[in-house]
Design an enzyme around this catalytic site. Structure first.
Site, PDB file in Angstrom:
ATOM      1  N   ASP A  11       0.867  -1.183   0.000  1.00  0.00           N
ATOM      2  CA  ASP A  11       0.000   0.000   0.000  1.00  0.00           C
ATOM      3  C   ASP A  11       0.901   1.230   0.000  1.00  0.00           C
ATOM      4  OD1 ASP A  11      -1.650   2.120   0.500  1.00  0.00           O
ATOM      5  OD2 ASP A  11      -2.853   1.076   2.007  1.00  0.00           O
ATOM      6  N   HIS A  61       0.941   3.809 -10.383  1.00  0.00           N
ATOM      7  CA  HIS A  61      -0.224   3.643  -9.498  1.00  0.00           C
ATOM      8  C   HIS A  61      -0.852   4.986  -9.119  1.00  0.00           C
ATOM      9  CE1 HIS A  61       3.233   4.336  -6.857  1.00  0.00           C
ATOM     10  NE2 HIS A  61       2.364   4.935  -6.050  1.00  0.00           N
ATOM     11  N   TYR A  65      -6.389  15.148  -7.219  1.00  0.00           N
ATOM     12  CA  TYR A  65      -5.676  14.344  -8.230  1.00  0.00           C
ATOM     13  C   TYR A  65      -4.757  15.232  -9.061  1.00  0.00           C
ATOM     14  CZ  TYR A  65      -5.125  11.586 -12.555  1.00  0.00           C
ATOM     15  OH  TYR A  65      -4.620  10.934 -13.654  1.00  0.00           O
ATOM     16  N   SER A 106      -3.520  18.082  -8.346  1.00  0.00           N
ATOM     17  CA  SER A 106      -2.389  18.602  -7.556  1.00  0.00           C
ATOM     18  C   SER A 106      -1.256  17.590  -7.505  1.00  0.00           C
ATOM     19  CB  SER A 106      -2.817  18.907  -6.118  1.00  0.00           C
ATOM     20  OG  SER A 106      -3.977  19.673  -6.118  1.00  0.00           O
ATOM     21  N   GLY A 156      -4.132  11.540 -21.994  1.00  0.00           N
ATOM     22  CA  GLY A 156      -5.501  12.056 -22.017  1.00  0.00           C
ATOM     23  C   GLY A 156      -6.414  10.980 -21.450  1.00  0.00           C
ATOM     24  N   LEU A 157      -7.683  11.042 -21.800  1.00  0.00           N
ATOM     25  CA  LEU A 157      -8.635  10.075 -21.230  1.00  0.00           C
ATOM     26  C   LEU A 157      -8.411   8.682 -21.823  1.00  0.00           C
ATOM     27  CD1 LEU A 157     -11.040   9.719 -19.317  1.00  0.00           C
ATOM     28  CD2 LEU A 157     -12.541  10.277 -21.245  1.00  0.00           C
ATOM     29  N   ASP A 197     -11.465   0.959 -16.501  1.00  0.00           N
ATOM     30  CA  ASP A 197     -12.745   0.912 -15.768  1.00  0.00           C
ATOM     31  C   ASP A 197     -12.857   2.073 -14.785  1.00  0.00           C
ATOM     32  OD1 ASP A 197     -13.371  -1.340 -17.133  1.00  0.00           O
ATOM     33  OD2 ASP A 197     -12.855  -2.736 -15.512  1.00  0.00           O
TER      34      ASP A 197
HETATM   35  P1  NDP Z   1      -6.498   2.250 -12.296  1.00  0.00           P
HETATM   36  O1  NDP Z   1      -7.408   2.874 -11.272  1.00  0.00           O
HETATM   37  O2  NDP Z   1      -7.085   1.324 -13.276  1.00  0.00           O
HETATM   38  O3  NDP Z   1      -5.322   1.488 -11.550  1.00  0.00           O
HETATM   39  C1  NDP Z   1      -4.731   2.024 -10.432  1.00  0.00           C
HETATM   40  C2  NDP Z   1      -3.740   1.017  -9.914  1.00  0.00           C
HETATM   41  O4  NDP Z   1      -3.150   1.539  -8.716  1.00  0.00           O
HETATM   42  C3  NDP Z   1      -4.377  -0.309  -9.553  1.00  0.00           C
HETATM   43  O5  NDP Z   1      -3.512  -1.353  -9.894  1.00  0.00           O
HETATM   44  C4  NDP Z   1      -4.541  -0.218  -8.050  1.00  0.00           C
HETATM   45  O6  NDP Z   1      -4.534  -1.531  -7.536  1.00  0.00           O
HETATM   46  C5  NDP Z   1      -3.300   0.576  -7.661  1.00  0.00           C
HETATM   47  N1  NDP Z   1      -3.457   1.275  -6.386  1.00  0.00           N
HETATM   48  C6  NDP Z   1      -4.517   2.005  -5.945  1.00  0.00           C
HETATM   49  N2  NDP Z   1      -4.291   2.480  -4.722  1.00  0.00           N
HETATM   50  C7  NDP Z   1      -3.064   2.020  -4.344  1.00  0.00           C
HETATM   51  C8  NDP Z   1      -2.273   2.143  -3.163  1.00  0.00           C
HETATM   52  N3  NDP Z   1      -2.712   2.835  -2.100  1.00  0.00           N
HETATM   53  N4  NDP Z   1      -1.076   1.535  -3.130  1.00  0.00           N
HETATM   54  C9  NDP Z   1      -0.620   0.814  -4.184  1.00  0.00           C
HETATM   55  N5  NDP Z   1      -1.314   0.672  -5.327  1.00  0.00           N
HETATM   56  C10 NDP Z   1      -2.522   1.265  -5.409  1.00  0.00           C
HETATM   57  O7  NDP Z   1      -5.742   3.488 -13.004  1.00  0.00           O
HETATM   58  P2  NDP Z   1      -5.484   3.753 -14.555  1.00  0.00           P
HETATM   59  O8  NDP Z   1      -4.938   2.533 -15.170  1.00  0.00           O
HETATM   60  O9  NDP Z   1      -6.668   4.403 -15.131  1.00  0.00           O
HETATM   61  O10 NDP Z   1      -4.331   4.859 -14.479  1.00  0.00           O
HETATM   62  C11 NDP Z   1      -2.969   4.476 -14.501  1.00  0.00           C
HETATM   63  C12 NDP Z   1      -2.119   5.724 -14.608  1.00  0.00           C
HETATM   64  O11 NDP Z   1      -2.498   6.460 -15.768  1.00  0.00           O
HETATM   65  C13 NDP Z   1      -2.269   6.679 -13.419  1.00  0.00           C
HETATM   66  O12 NDP Z   1      -1.038   7.241 -13.083  1.00  0.00           O
HETATM   67  C14 NDP Z   1      -3.205   7.751 -13.954  1.00  0.00           C
HETATM   68  O13 NDP Z   1      -3.049   8.992 -13.310  1.00  0.00           O
HETATM   69  C15 NDP Z   1      -2.768   7.815 -15.412  1.00  0.00           C
HETATM   70  N6  NDP Z   1      -3.796   8.385 -16.256  1.00  0.00           N
HETATM   71  C16 NDP Z   1      -4.939   7.662 -16.504  1.00  0.00           C
HETATM   72  C17 NDP Z   1      -5.938   8.232 -17.277  1.00  0.00           C
HETATM   73  C18 NDP Z   1      -7.205   7.500 -17.587  1.00  0.00           C
HETATM   74  O14 NDP Z   1      -8.090   8.121 -18.214  1.00  0.00           O
HETATM   75  N7  NDP Z   1      -7.343   6.223 -17.228  1.00  0.00           N
HETATM   76  C19 NDP Z   1      -5.807   9.589 -17.830  1.00  0.00           C
HETATM   77  C20 NDP Z   1      -4.569  10.233 -17.493  1.00  0.00           C
HETATM   78  C21 NDP Z   1      -3.604   9.638 -16.741  1.00  0.00           C
HETATM   79  P3  NDP Z   1      -5.099  -1.985  -6.103  1.00  0.00           P
HETATM   80  O15 NDP Z   1      -6.494  -1.479  -6.004  1.00  0.00           O
HETATM   81  O16 NDP Z   1      -4.997  -3.481  -6.176  1.00  0.00           O
HETATM   82  O17 NDP Z   1      -4.169  -1.390  -5.095  1.00  0.00           O
END
Ligand code: NDP
Length: 283
Positions: free
Chosen positions: A86, A114, A177, A179, A210-211, A215
């Site tokens: 975590d 993450h 986010y 920030s 971008g977006l 899920d």
């Molecule tokens: P997801 O929400 O799908 O995945 C997030 C991941 O982080 C999961 O594997 C989750 O797993 C893990 N996670 C969450 N909380 C914690 C924690 N406290 N400690 C360790 N791990 C954690 O994110 P996306 O795939 O959508 O995004 C991935 C990256 O891309 C991010 O950096 C995001 O900012 C960036 N991004 C995404 C966009 C989008 O539209 N999807 C747009 C712009 C940027 P678990 O719950 O098992 O811990």
């Protein structure tokens, strides 16, 4: 025009051949991917696996990580290990890097991806949540990067930071986010200069997305924006290429770069959301 097309075509072929060559070098590469239990991180793990890398993946949900690691092995990963952590816990970021260094004997790529869950809505003064999100989305990144740097230096490795267009321009509804992503741009943009001054072997790639159709992102913006969402698997591959080719900046999809360039000239600061009822309330 024909001659120009041929020359451009030749450049394209050279570029793709060069990328192919670089991606082939990922065979056996030692990679740590964070946030790999879902979304873009999970897709990156599968791509690295297909290229024959040795992977350590991390996130909080151990069972899901185990399934992702098994799939990585079936796709061709030389090694696929997982460690539950975590990133809000003070010691977990360093524990994860130490685990990867020990199991892989060093690192060639550290991919910081993450993010902690956060709400999509008006700022209601939740300072505690913002503080917590800073730990997960920012402080853990700099802890892991610092811990991994000596090994990356030895291997002429790459540090890959996944960020967002919301780390380059301001928007309503995502203040905590946004920030954390601005902090990443500031820190890793500045670190790039310091590494260059030290003539470091380590490359930094900051990926501005971008977006993307993960899920978690789709759940937040459904019915709120008409901005098209791009495929997570393609975003993941672009991030991997940026790291492997030691590109400083990646913008995916490409027009996010245009948005960040014109934002200062637009009276609204380049707000990309449409005028849905939720957005109208905010303006
Ligand atoms: P997801 O929400 O799908 O995945 C997030 C991941 O982080 C999961 O594997 C989750 O797993 C893990 N996670 C969450 N909380 C914690 C924690 N406290 N400690 C360790 N791990 C954690 O994110 P996306 O795939 O959508 O995004 C991935 C990256 O891309 C991010 O950096 C995001 O900012 C960036 N991004 C995404 C966009 C989008 O539209 N999807 C747009 C712009 C940027 P678990 O719950 O098992 O811990």
């Amino acid at each position: 025009t024909k001659k120009k097309d041929i020359i451009n075509g030749f450049h394209c072929i050279c570029f793709f051949e060069c990328v192919d060559f670089v991606l082939e070098s990922l065979k056996g590469a030692r990679v740590l991917v964070t946030g790999a239990s879902s979304g873009i991180g999970e897709q990156m793990a599968y791509h690295y696996a297909r290229f024959g890398a040795q992977i350590v993946i991390t996130a909080r949900r151990e069972k899901v990580l185990q399934q992702v690691a098994e799939k990585c092995l079936s796709l061709g990963a030389q090694k696929a290990l997982h460690i539950a952590a975590d990133m809000a816990n003070e010691s977990d970021p360093e524990r994860v890097v130490d685990f990867a260094l020990e199991k892989l004997g060093g690192l060639d790529y550290l991919v910081l991806n993450h993010i902690g869950p956060t709400t999509f809505g008006m700022w209601e003064g939740d300072v505690e949540h913002t503080r917590w999100l800073m730990k997960v989305n920012f402080f853990s990144y700099i802890q892991m990067a610092w811990r991994a740097l000596p090994s990356l230096e030895q291997s002429k490795g790459s540090l890959v930071v996944v960020s967002s267009v919301l780390g380059k321009m301001t928007n309503p509804f995502t203040l905590p986010y946004s920030s954390t992503k601005f902090a990443l741009s500031g820190f890793f943009g500045s670190l790039y200069h310091e590494l260059a001054m030290k003539k470091s072997n380590v490359s930094i790639s900051v990926c501005t997305l971008g977006l993307i159709d993960t899920d978690s992102a789709m759940d937040k913006v459904r019915g709120i924006t008409k901005v098209p969402a791009y495929p997570a698997t393609e975003a993941a591959l672009n991030i991997i290429i940026a790291g492997a080719t030691r590109q400083l900046d990646l913008y995916y999809p490409w027009f996010t770069q245009v948005i960040t360039l014109i934002k200062d000239w637009s009276p609204s600061g380049g707000v990309t959301l449409d005028r849905s009822p939720v957005c109208r309330r905010a303006t």
